[in-house]
Design an enzyme around this catalytic site. Structure first.
Site, mmCIF file in Angstrom:
data_model
loop_
_atom_site.group_PDB
_atom_site.id
_atom_site.type_symbol
_atom_site.label_atom_id
_atom_site.label_comp_id
_atom_site.label_asym_id
_atom_site.label_seq_id
_atom_site.Cartn_x
_atom_site.Cartn_y
_atom_site.Cartn_z
ATOM 1 N N ASP A 20 0.846 -1.187 0.000
ATOM 2 C CA ASP A 20 0.000 0.000 0.000
ATOM 3 C C ASP A 20 0.885 1.242 0.000
ATOM 4 O O ASP A 20 2.000 1.225 0.547
ATOM 5 C CB ASP A 20 -0.918 0.010 1.228
ATOM 6 C CG ASP A 20 -2.111 0.931 1.056
ATOM 7 O OD1 ASP A 20 -3.189 0.429 0.702
ATOM 8 O OD2 ASP A 20 -1.965 2.153 1.246
ATOM 9 N N GLN B 201 -17.869 -10.046 -0.157
ATOM 10 C CA GLN B 201 -17.779 -9.873 1.287
ATOM 11 C C GLN B 201 -18.616 -8.678 1.736
ATOM 12 O O GLN B 201 -18.549 -7.606 1.135
ATOM 13 C CB GLN B 201 -16.326 -9.654 1.705
ATOM 14 C CG GLN B 201 -15.407 -10.824 1.380
ATOM 15 C CD GLN B 201 -13.952 -10.427 1.411
ATOM 16 O OE1 GLN B 201 -13.261 -10.433 0.403
ATOM 17 N NE2 GLN B 201 -13.480 -10.049 2.581
ATOM 18 N N LYS C 265 -20.463 -10.221 -10.327
ATOM 19 C CA LYS C 265 -20.341 -9.347 -9.152
ATOM 20 C C LYS C 265 -21.389 -8.235 -9.198
ATOM 21 O O LYS C 265 -22.108 -7.986 -8.216
ATOM 22 C CB LYS C 265 -18.931 -8.760 -9.107
ATOM 23 C CG LYS C 265 -18.743 -7.549 -8.200
ATOM 24 C CD LYS C 265 -18.869 -7.898 -6.730
ATOM 25 C CE LYS C 265 -18.534 -6.669 -5.878
ATOM 26 N NZ LYS C 265 -18.629 -6.960 -4.453
ATOM 27 N N LEU D 93 -35.768 -8.877 2.989
ATOM 28 C CA LEU D 93 -37.154 -8.412 2.964
ATOM 29 C C LEU D 93 -37.463 -7.515 4.165
ATOM 30 O O LEU D 93 -38.625 -7.317 4.503
ATOM 31 C CB LEU D 93 -38.113 -9.607 2.949
ATOM 32 C CG LEU D 93 -38.126 -10.461 1.684
ATOM 33 C CD1 LEU D 93 -39.181 -11.558 1.789
ATOM 34 C CD2 LEU D 93 -38.377 -9.612 0.434
ATOM 35 N N ARG D 94 -36.436 -6.976 4.807
ATOM 36 C CA ARG D 94 -36.648 -6.070 5.941
ATOM 37 C C ARG D 94 -36.743 -4.641 5.410
ATOM 38 O O ARG D 94 -35.743 -3.973 5.188
ATOM 39 C CB ARG D 94 -35.502 -6.191 6.949
ATOM 40 C CG ARG D 94 -35.478 -7.536 7.688
ATOM 41 C CD ARG D 94 -34.316 -7.595 8.672
ATOM 42 N NE ARG D 94 -34.344 -6.505 9.639
ATOM 43 C CZ ARG D 94 -35.070 -6.508 10.753
ATOM 44 N NH1 ARG D 94 -35.815 -7.549 11.046
ATOM 45 N NH2 ARG D 94 -35.049 -5.480 11.580
ATOM 46 N N CYS E 145 -20.756 -0.658 -1.617
ATOM 47 C CA CYS E 145 -20.985 -1.591 -2.728
ATOM 48 C C CYS E 145 -22.290 -1.352 -3.470
ATOM 49 O O CYS E 145 -22.276 -1.088 -4.683
ATOM 50 C CB CYS E 145 -20.932 -3.031 -2.209
ATOM 51 S SG CYS E 145 -19.311 -3.548 -1.638
ATOM 52 N N LYS F 237 -22.488 2.164 -5.233
ATOM 53 C CA LYS F 237 -21.452 2.306 -6.261
ATOM 54 C C LYS F 237 -21.703 1.375 -7.442
ATOM 55 O O LYS F 237 -21.616 1.775 -8.605
ATOM 56 C CB LYS F 237 -20.078 2.036 -5.657
ATOM 57 C CG LYS F 237 -18.923 2.150 -6.642
ATOM 58 C CD LYS F 237 -17.591 2.066 -5.924
ATOM 59 C CE LYS F 237 -17.236 0.645 -5.545
ATOM 60 N NZ LYS F 237 -16.783 -0.140 -6.729
#
Length: 428
Positions: free
Chosen positions: A30, A155, A210, A256-257, A266, A269
């Site tokens: 990184d 994830q 995805k 379904l909540r 995620c 975007k």
């Protein structure tokens, strides 16, 4: 196997720690020296349940971090896990990822053995060729030794470690049997332990899986929210309806909540990116646009329910929950953001609380008052909005007695109706 992970955000850090837990030798790379130092000290740069334990167990043994690409070619596989944030038009910004891809290729210029570069970052199918070109152009004359594959992640923040180590599916997107076999070797311990389904396809299809996965789930949530809004108008409890339709195995009980909507890094975007890419290709995705529209409207409906009971101008209003979901401190696209913005526009004095995300939200809204706990936020408040379904909010009871006006709008179906409390469920 020796594995590199480029990028140490949510995906890179959890993937690196989990691969080390599978027995691989992992190096994360990184550009942020503070992040690298934290990982090497066994400290997680993000809040994610279970991650601290994995780092404590493997750092200094099979897991290390660096800012250097120098020894990248010594590994068997390099995963690209650099973030691809949204631009204002909904498209993804692949700039940092392309730079990392090119640097990865350059680090492989002296390669004399085959090396697999795997795109773990989320990119649309048309971006795959662009990434492949960046890696191979960077590799120069060694390009024949390098292959680019895709291995999208599934994830969820707040359960990323659990999702990696007990996956419902693993998707390999490759262009050769060699690349497929190498990815099989990476995941062999996990597949042997869990019996996870493995999907083997080409890189572009892997990335479409995805996007389709996340956009389908976002659509399901927006649909149940739309149905919930209709139920509310009819005086019907949407949760009772959801329990019944969830018994149909064609629908299923999960997601379904109904409530204040989806956020995070995620769903927003990926839905926006697929809409943008579809438009660029000449197709108008009307249903996906409606999915976003319904989601964007839920926070406004929540505030409107409060203002039906309370004049919020100049009065303290409690906002309970700031992260986009429980189990994480991530506030990206949190539904609390438009709620706070709407309350602020109406002149309310917002008093906010979250078990984890206060520091992150303070950077976004420094003018907001942040409480030490839920009881502190509710004290003397003229109304409360429950935005995130943290477990501790389910246990609230006598704390509501300290409110100046005990009015609660529940966006997550976590507070129980009780005497002395004016209670409004968002869709029930």
């Amino acid at each position: 196997m020796q594995i590199n992970i480029i990028g140490s955000g949510y995906v890179g850090t959890t993937v690196g720690a989990c691969l080390a837990d599978l027995g691989h030798e992992v190096t994360t790379i990184d550009i942020d020296e503070e992040v690298v130092a934290a990982i090497n000290a066994g400290e997680s740069p993000i809040h994610e349940p279970g991650l601290d334990d994995l780092l404590a167990e493997h750092v200094g043994e099979s897991l290390s971090a660096t800012t250097s690409y120098e020894n990248l070619a010594d590994a068997d596989v390099t995963f690209l896990a650099v973030q691809t944030p949204s631009r204002s038009d909904g498209s993804i910004d692949t700039g940092p990822l392309l730079s990392a891809a090119e640097m990865t290729g350059e680090a492989l210029r002296d390669a004399t053995e085959r090396h697999l570069v795997v795109v773990k970052s989320t990119v649309t199918p048309p971006n795959v060729e662009e990434l492949r070109a960046a890696v191979l152009d960077g590799a120069g004359s060694a390009r024949d030794y390098v292959e680019v594959a895709a291995n999208p992640e599934f994830q969820r923040e707040g359960s990323a470690v659990e999702d990696f180590l007990d996956p419902q599916k693993i998707v390999f997107g490759t262009d050769s049997d060699w690349a497929t076999e190498r990815l099989r070797a990476v995941y062999a311990p996990l597949v042997a332990d869990t019996g996870a389904n493995v999907v083997e396809t080409d890189p572009e299809t892997a990335m479409m899986v995805k996007y389709a996965n996340n956009v389908f789930l976002a659509s399901k949530i927006s649909l149940i929210n739309e149905l919930g809004n209709v139920c509310k108008e009819f005086g019907i409890d949407a949760y009772e309806v959801a329990d019944a339709i969830g018994m149909d195995d064609r629908i299923g009980e999960r997601f379904l909540r109904s409530g204040v909507g989806w956020g995070g890094s995620c769903f927003p975007k990926d839905t926006a990116a697929l809409i943008d890419t579809a438009r660029e290709s000449g197709y108008d995705p009307e249903l996906l646009e409606a999915v976003v529209s319904v989601n964007d409207g839920q926070p406004d409906r929540m505030v409107e329910l409060l203002t039906d009971h309370v004049n919020v101008e100049g009065r303290p209003i409690a906002v309970l929950g700031l992260s986009f979901k429980p189990g994480t401190g991530d506030i990206r696209n949190s539904r609390a953001i438009p709620v706070i913005e709407r309350l602020d526009a109406l002149g309310a004095e917002v008093v906010a609380y979250d078990p984890v995300a206060i520091d992150n939200m303070r950077e976004r809204f420094p003018e907001v008052t942040y409480a030490e706990d839920a009881a502190d936020a509710l004290r003397d408040a003229h109304g409360a909005l429950v935005v995130t379904d943290w477990d501790e909010f389910e246990a609230l009871d006598s704390e509501f007695d300290a409110m100046a006006r005990p009015v609660v709008v529940d966006g997550r179906h976590v507070v129980e109706r009780r005497d002395g409390l004016t209670y409004e469920g968002l869709t029930w």
